[in-house]
Design a protein around this motif. Structure first.
Motif, short mmCIF file in Angstrom:
data_model
loop_
_atom_site.label_atom_id
_atom_site.label_comp_id
_atom_site.label_asym_id
_atom_site.label_seq_id
_atom_site.Cartn_x
_atom_site.Cartn_y
_atom_site.Cartn_z
N ASN A 318 0.84 -1.21 0.00
CA ASN A 318 0.00 0.00 0.00
C ASN A 318 0.87 1.26 0.00
OD1 ASN A 318 0.97 0.08 2.60
ND2 ASN A 318 -0.99 0.55 3.56
N THR A 394 2.00 -0.40 5.25
CA THR A 394 2.44 0.71 6.10
C THR A 394 1.18 1.27 6.75
OG1 THR A 394 2.23 2.29 4.29
CG2 THR A 394 4.39 1.31 4.62
N PRO A 395 1.30 1.74 7.99
CA PRO A 395 0.10 2.16 8.72
C PRO A 395 -0.35 3.55 8.32
CG PRO A 395 2.05 2.38 10.11
CD PRO A 395 2.53 1.85 8.79
N GLN A 396 -1.20 3.65 7.32
CA GLN A 396 -1.70 4.96 6.92
C GLN A 396 -3.05 5.20 7.59
OE1 GLN A 396 -0.53 6.14 3.00
NE2 GLN A 396 0.40 4.14 2.62
N SER A 397 -3.54 6.41 7.45
CA SER A 397 -4.68 6.78 8.30
C SER A 397 -5.91 5.91 8.04
CB SER A 397 -5.00 8.27 8.16
OG SER A 397 -5.13 8.61 6.81
N MET A 398 -6.08 5.39 6.81
CA MET A 398 -7.28 4.60 6.52
C MET A 398 -7.04 3.08 6.63
SD MET A 398 -7.62 7.62 4.94
CE MET A 398 -7.65 7.99 3.23
N THR A 399 -5.83 2.68 6.95
CA THR A 399 -5.49 1.25 6.91
C THR A 399 -6.12 0.49 8.09
OG1 THR A 399 -3.35 2.10 6.14
CG2 THR A 399 -3.52 -0.27 6.49
N ILE A 401 -5.58 -2.24 9.86
CA ILE A 401 -4.43 -3.14 9.97
C ILE A 401 -4.82 -4.56 10.42
CG2 ILE A 401 -2.21 -3.46 11.14
CD1 ILE A 401 -2.10 -0.35 11.32
N MET A 424 5.20 -2.66 8.21
CA MET A 424 6.30 -1.78 8.60
C MET A 424 5.87 -0.77 9.66
SD MET A 424 8.03 -1.16 4.88
CE MET A 424 9.53 -0.38 5.48
N GLY A 425 6.74 -0.56 10.64
CA GLY A 425 6.45 0.35 11.73
C GLY A 425 6.70 -0.36 13.03
N GLU A 426 5.97 -0.03 14.08
CA GLU A 426 6.14 -0.79 15.31
C GLU A 426 4.86 -0.82 16.14
OE1 GLU A 426 10.05 -0.92 16.75
OE2 GLU A 426 9.47 -1.46 18.79
N ASP A 428 1.83 0.91 15.99
CA ASP A 428 0.56 0.90 15.24
C ASP A 428 0.29 -0.46 14.60
OD1 ASP A 428 -0.08 3.46 15.82
OD2 ASP A 428 0.47 4.30 13.88
N VAL A 429 1.35 -1.09 14.13
CA VAL A 429 1.18 -2.36 13.41
C VAL A 429 1.29 -3.57 14.33
CG1 VAL A 429 1.88 -1.55 11.11
CG2 VAL A 429 3.63 -2.24 12.75
N ASP B 36 -8.25 14.62 8.05
CA ASP B 36 -7.08 14.20 8.83
C ASP B 36 -6.10 15.37 9.02
OD1 ASP B 36 -7.96 11.65 9.20
OD2 ASP B 36 -6.73 10.75 7.62
N PHE B 156 -1.07 14.13 6.94
CA PHE B 156 -2.12 13.20 7.33
C PHE B 156 -1.52 11.93 7.94
CE2 PHE B 156 -1.33 12.53 2.84
CZ PHE B 156 -1.42 11.16 2.61
N ARG B 158 -0.58 9.41 11.01
CA ARG B 158 -1.38 9.00 12.15
C ARG B 158 -0.92 9.65 13.44
NH1 ARG B 158 -3.91 3.40 12.62
NH2 ARG B 158 -4.36 2.81 10.49
N LYS B 159 0.36 10.01 13.51
CA LYS B 159 0.86 10.50 14.79
C LYS B 159 1.87 11.61 14.64
CE LYS B 159 1.86 6.19 15.86
NZ LYS B 159 2.37 5.02 16.56
N THR B 177 4.92 7.05 7.18
CA THR B 177 4.02 6.55 8.22
C THR B 177 4.68 5.38 8.95
OG1 THR B 177 2.90 4.98 6.76
CG2 THR B 177 2.01 7.21 6.84
N ALA B 178 5.36 4.52 8.21
CA ALA B 178 6.05 3.40 8.84
C ALA B 178 7.18 3.92 9.73
CB ALA B 178 6.60 2.44 7.78
N ASP B 181 5.89 5.41 13.03
CA ASP B 181 5.46 4.36 13.95
C ASP B 181 6.68 3.67 14.58
OD1 ASP B 181 3.73 2.67 15.30
OD2 ASP B 181 3.59 1.24 13.65
N TYR B 182 7.64 3.34 13.73
CA TYR B 182 8.87 2.69 14.16
C TYR B 182 9.59 3.55 15.20
CZ TYR B 182 13.66 0.86 13.53
OH TYR B 182 14.92 0.34 13.72
N ALA B 185 7.83 4.07 18.81
CA ALA B 185 7.96 2.94 19.71
C ALA B 185 9.35 2.91 20.36
CB ALA B 185 7.71 1.64 18.95
#
Lengths: 574, 574
Positions: A318, A394-399, A401, A424-426, A428-429, B36, B156, B158-159, B177-178, B181-182, B185
């Motif tokens: 995504n 990737t954690p986007q605003s509409m995802t 998860i 990907m991320g930590e 949020d995912v 957003d 936009f 998430r954080k 976004t990833a 988030d990464y 954390a």
């Protein structure tokens, strides 16, 4: 006399599946190793009888303690020694007399400390051989068997792993604690978990043969600091791989001189040359890993999913950037981007938004939800041109998860093809990753690790189908001769080997070399040349002259005795 | 006409520090990008005035909406466009008329979709230039400034990240976004966070120059899919590094042909040759990273701690195995194991248990608690022979993980030397890792990453002290001549270039070559040889003969006209 492999295997069975066991040196002082061990055994609902043997305690957790092993009336399958190293031999002797054949020696203070420790290790080994006993250790964390038939945690590890299909063998006990913690957080289970320490008796080779026939084990991981029997290890690995198809992943430390010397003061082992290890593992089909993370990355790929039948992967993402990074990784790792069939492309064109990229890597676009992932993933899996699917999120605003994670688990269950993921991320995912891990879908923090793991699984699959070639061994090598030449040169402080001697060294190793000889006079030059047959090349021969061209010391196309004489004179003059 | 760099910098200041801003295309439909964005801006307590401009809404979160930008009475510093791409130019025109100089264009549908998108991008760029406006984007996630003076989350995402000293620039919005988030954390903060998308106006180079003078930024990270102005990027990087010492870390995708083509369909960029990127980054002092994790591994090392003044590291561990693995990594990465001073060794001998290994790597043994770590770490840091300390911990049954983490934070604060940590495992060590991360002590899951990060920081430090060498550029190259030779050879389907022609190619590029010539007769051979001066070498010259020795086509030591004539005949005959 050393015991036969058959005895080791028989005794190993009782190490993993004892019907009764004794802990020699047990106590209930919290925070001590003996207490940790006995409480671990009792806590995990061991399927058998436990006898604590303690010089001081009368009971532990309601179980009567015996003063000596001999005091136990019933037969005992396994002894776990947590006695000081100075008196371990007494405990061994008692166990031997009692008829106990299987032992785990947790205690440290043996080969790894040198001096008297070496003596002690020799002593317990002799007792073991005398009674046909087998033991794991000394200087180890212990043994874990998650099989519901045994439920044995004979270790002082903080935690009991869940049941799984991965066996882990480690020469380092402390590494085990890190591995158990790492694996638990990722819902990775184990079949057998063994810290084998100084391997004074049972070696990694014995353990490998045991795991070969262990129906609970699908993939074998081993951490080694020292290989004591290279050919034996290679033979065992080959047999396991060819007969059972179980992959063996190894982490071998002591790659550098300094690392090897650190290993020596750790488990008293000699690490040997790293290039030889590389070559030997390669020949034996053992997958060598660079670190613990890589080892588990590959292990979950091979344990959770089928091996890839070919190397054409589809990437579903995504996010464009990670798609590009993953494409780079895929190509770098020798895989291919799959070309979708016309049918798949049609479905993508109809079902995905216009802005989506429907070519591989498929970009389902930042606002993709579970439905769009469903279309992309299921149709990629269905496509005959695809051998494996990589799903990136990737954690986007509409995802959504977690829904996407659930959808992936569901879809993956319908296909035999491998599917790997990278959310990907930590934080949020995290919940999504947890779902994937619980459902045994391989997950990777980095898409790059996903690609690398797929590539290793694919290489292993290819290897399985190939004939094994035996490495050539040469019996006709005259090592002594080669060594005497080198020794002489070293004695004379020569930095270069003159051509004549170099040729002799090559000959000693059986290399074919051009005929020739060293002439000390014109006549000799002619006679050698005639023996070889014209034309010949003539060169200056001297310890001091390395670059022969520089001093006009080379004559080509010497066609006759006359020319040979002339050349000899010319070289001599120069 | 394009705007000057000074205008870009002036307008960038208002992108990061606007006193008032307008969101063009705002709405309050949850789950849409415009909503957003406006909620993100309001949520983070932006230090300025917000004007929503919306064709439909009357108010958003209690703030009156305007229908047009022109309706706003007061001056406005920054416009954020979340309008459909088809009408973006109208919004741009309005902003220009209103006197707004700084714009962030979030909207997608420009160069990355090709066709009409290209036209649209050109159009908005022309409007910007006409009004001396600067814009970030289009096709981006937005801009974040954590400075308490601004507190701007014009994205936009998430954080909102916490405040920190790392600036992150990215060509991919989703990767942002990833990354957010990464980083969250791991308690990694950011100074500025910019998704610059298609970079139709403000480029990564403009942003780099802005960050050069940004007092909040200590380390700059950039993700690039395409480099449009290589020399400009190199110049900017050099200036930043030499003038401010701020390291620049880059992740450049499109390493492979396939990756580059994926990038093209993502941000419409052309990736270029990867080898050139490697060389250019190396010359400019940019640290190229292989993946996001490596980038942050190095970034926290350089942000949290001083740069190592030399490469001698001390390893402190409670587990032998990981100590060996780390030693291997240290040597592999070009670092050295420190040799402790006699004083340090004495202290270790007195204060650590007898079973401990007091040489480097120091093994404080599995039952070590915070006090033992304190002794080892503080004395290693104090030792003049040590330039950095690596602390490794595995979660064993007696390990008081959190206390050890606190002790490390305390001790590290007393020394200027870099100290990195690796608490191996996952859930058991999580609380300890959290303490380290909150106190800005670099932490790594793998000891191998710890070593690699130290090595990169050390290399950067060395680089800082060195003179910059300008890459040599050659003006006296006769490309046309070289090309005509190669073209001719290709036309004649020759696979090898004969020596004479090869020499000509070398000459065309200014390489010095031995004098020589092609002789077509005995007389010519003599005349050329005399011009060069004896002795000469004579060789056969033929398109068909590559290996001249094989056909006796080489004569060395040709010493006179007579010999030259003989050699010519001999070669001719052969």
């Amino acid at each position: 006399m050393a015991k036969s492999a058959a005895i080791q295997q028989k005794n190993l069975e009782k190490i993993f599946y004892p019907e009764s066991l004794v802990v020699v040196g047990a106590n209930k002082v919290q925070g001590t190793v003996p207490a940790d061990i006995i409480f671990n055994i009792l806590k995990t609902d061991f399927q058998g009888i436990v006898y604590p043997v303690s010089p001081r305690e009368h009971f532990i957790s309601g179980i009567k303690c015996h003063k000596y092993v001999a005091d136990i009336v019933d037969p005992v399958d396994l002894a776990i020694l947590v006695f000081p190293s100075s008196v371990c031999h007494l405990a061994m002797e008692q166990c031997g007399e009692k008829g106990i054949k299987s032992v785990i020696i947790i205690s440290a203070g043996f080969k790894e400390v040198g001096g008297i420790g070496l003596e002690r290790e020799k002593q317990i080994k002799e007792i073991a051989d005398k009674y046909d006993m087998s033991f794991i250790g000394p200087n180890c964390l212990g043994v874990i068997n998650t099989d519901p038939k045994a439920l044995l945690n004979a270790s002082f590890a903080r935690k009991m792993p869940t049941e799984g299909s991965i066996a882990f063998l480690s020469q380092s006990g402390a590494l085990c604690t890190a591995v158990l913690d790492y694996a638990q957080a990722k819902h990775i289970g184990f079949s057998k978990f063994v810290s084998f320490g100084n391997k004074a008796d049972i070696s990694e080779i014995d353990l490998l043969y045991y795991l070969k026939d262990d129906p609970k084990t699908k993939v074998i991981l081993v951490y080694l600091e020292e290989i004591s029997d290279g050919p034996g290890l290679m033979k065992a690995a080959r047999e396991i791989i060819t007969e059972t198809g179980k992959p063996i992943l190894a982490l071998k430390s002591g790659r550098t001189k300094e690392g090897a010397s650190a290993a020596a003061s750790h488990t008293g082992s000699l690490a040997g040359s790293d290039e030889i290890v590389d070559a030997a593992f390669e020949q034996a089909g053992i997958i060598r890993c660079d670190n613990i993370e890589e080892m588990f990355n590959i292990a979950i790929a091979m344990t959770y999913q089928s091996l890839p039948s070919n190397n054409r992967v589809a990437i579903i993402t995504n996010a464009g950037g990670p798609g590009v990074l993953t494409t780079d990784a895929v190509i770098h790792d020798g895989l291919q981007l799959a070309h979708f069939s016309d049918e798949t492309t049609d479905i993508f064109r109809k079902s995905l938004p216009k802005t989506a990229n429907i070519k591989n890597p498929v970009d389902v676009i930042g606002d993709a939800r579970a439905d769009r992932y469903h279309v992309a993933v299921s149709n990629a899996l269905k496509d005959e041109n695809v051998d494996g699917v990589f799903v990136i999120l990737t954690p986007q605003s509409m995802t959504d998860i977690e829904k996407i994670a659930e959808e992936i688990c569901l879809v993956s269950g319908h296909y035999e093809k491998p599917l790997y993921t990278s959310f990907m991320g930590e934080s949020d995912v995290a919940a999504g990753i947890d779902i994937l891990q619980r459902h045994k879908i391989p997950h990777y923090i980095l898409p790059e690790s996903m690609s690398k793991s797929f590539a290793r699984a694919y290489q292993f699959k290819q290897r399985l189908g190939k004939e094994w070639t035996q490495a050539a061994a040469f019996d006709d090598v005259d090592r002594e001769k080669a060594q005497s030449i080198l020794k002489e040169a070293r004695k004379n402080k020569r930095k270069y080997l003159p051509e004549g001697e170099a040729v002799e060294v090559l000959k000693a190793y059986g290399f074919p070399v051009s005929p020739g000889g060293v002439a000390k006079s014109e006549a000799e030059a002619v006679s050698i040349a005639e023996k070889i047959g014209f034309p010949v090349v003539m060169k200056v021969f001297s310890d001091d002259i390395v670059h022969k061209f520089d001093v006009k010391g080379v004559y080509l196309n010497v066609n006759s005795a006359k020319e040979a004489r002339e050349a000899y004179q010319a070289i001599h003059k120069n």
